[in-house]
Design a protein around this motif. Structure first.
Motif, mmCIF file in Angstrom:
data_model
loop_
_atom_site.group_PDB
_atom_site.id
_atom_site.type_symbol
_atom_site.label_atom_id
_atom_site.label_comp_id
_atom_site.label_asym_id
_atom_site.label_seq_id
_atom_site.Cartn_x
_atom_site.Cartn_y
_atom_site.Cartn_z
ATOM 1 N N THR A 59 126.629 50.218 28.115
ATOM 2 C CA THR A 59 126.702 49.283 27.004
ATOM 3 C C THR A 59 126.384 50.017 25.709
ATOM 4 O O THR A 59 125.307 50.605 25.590
ATOM 5 N N PRO A 60 127.305 49.999 24.731
ATOM 6 C CA PRO A 60 127.018 50.659 23.450
ATOM 7 C C PRO A 60 125.764 50.075 22.817
ATOM 8 O O PRO A 60 125.556 48.861 22.816
ATOM 9 N N THR A 107 134.334 54.702 22.301
ATOM 10 C CA THR A 107 135.443 54.487 21.392
ATOM 11 C C THR A 107 135.520 53.003 21.116
ATOM 12 O O THR A 107 135.607 52.204 22.045
ATOM 13 N N ILE A 108 135.476 52.669 19.843
ATOM 14 C CA ILE A 108 135.596 51.266 19.450
ATOM 15 C C ILE A 108 136.883 51.148 18.654
ATOM 16 O O ILE A 108 137.032 51.792 17.612
ATOM 17 N N LYS A 109 137.823 50.373 19.171
ATOM 18 C CA LYS A 109 139.087 50.170 18.476
ATOM 19 C C LYS A 109 139.133 48.727 18.000
ATOM 20 O O LYS A 109 138.943 47.806 18.780
ATOM 21 N N ALA A 110 139.349 48.571 16.718
ATOM 22 C CA ALA A 110 139.423 47.224 16.154
ATOM 23 C C ALA A 110 140.158 47.294 14.823
ATOM 24 O O ALA A 110 140.260 48.358 14.208
#
Length: 165
Positions: A99-100, A109-112
């Motif tokens: 969990t980040p 990696t967070i893509k948004a």
């Protein structure tokens, strides 16, 4: 000797009556602790998937609803305890993924389309010897051995006062 005759007599009488009837075992009870899938999170508890059925359950006060919602979203199982009265209580989630913000991992990696970080007093980003700090008092601090700023078009620096070294 008389005693042996009486025992043999009881055995003989019981053999004449036939085999004793044994009670029919009831359905096997679930263990007191088991895992389940979360189908839905409601204000009054959760709906669990247990095998091919669903059942309502309560959340233990020590379990934050966000943890259970995360488990539902990631299809992770939760740990359920069955009370003596048959009520089901979710006592935790079985995390299967890092969990980040909680777990250290090799990379995240967070893509948004947009990412918002909201800190009440201070927000800092750092990587070894470089850092950027945003403070609620309206201050931005950058620290590094070398700071590079580039612009394809106009590079505008605006301030009432500029101080260079």
């Amino acid at each position: 000797m008389k005693r042996a005759t009486n025992v043999r007599g009881i055995e003989a009488a019981s053999a004449k009556r036939g085999p004793r009837l044994q009670p029919v075992p009831g359905p096997a009870r679930r263990p007191a602790l088991f895992t389940a899938e979360v189908h839905a999170l409601r204000e009054d508890g959760v709906v669990l998937g247990i095998g091919s059925t669903t059942a309502p359950a309560k959340l233990d006060p020590s379990v934050h609803p966000t943890v259970i919602e995360g488990a539902r979203a990631r299809c992770e199982r939760v740990l359920v305890e069955e009370g003596a009265d048959g009520t089901l209580v979710v006592i935790g989630a079985l995390r299967t993924q890092p969990t980040p913000g909680v777990d250290a991992a090799e990379s995240y990696t967070i893509k948004a389309k947009r990412i918002a970080l909201d800190a009440g007093e201070e927000l800092s980003l750092s990587a070894q010897t470089a850092a950027v700090v945003l403070r609620a008092i309206g201050e931005v601090e950058t620290y590094a051995e070398r700071i590079l700023s580039r612009a394809e078009g106009v590079h505008k620096i605006v301030g009432r006062m500029l101080r260079l070294n």
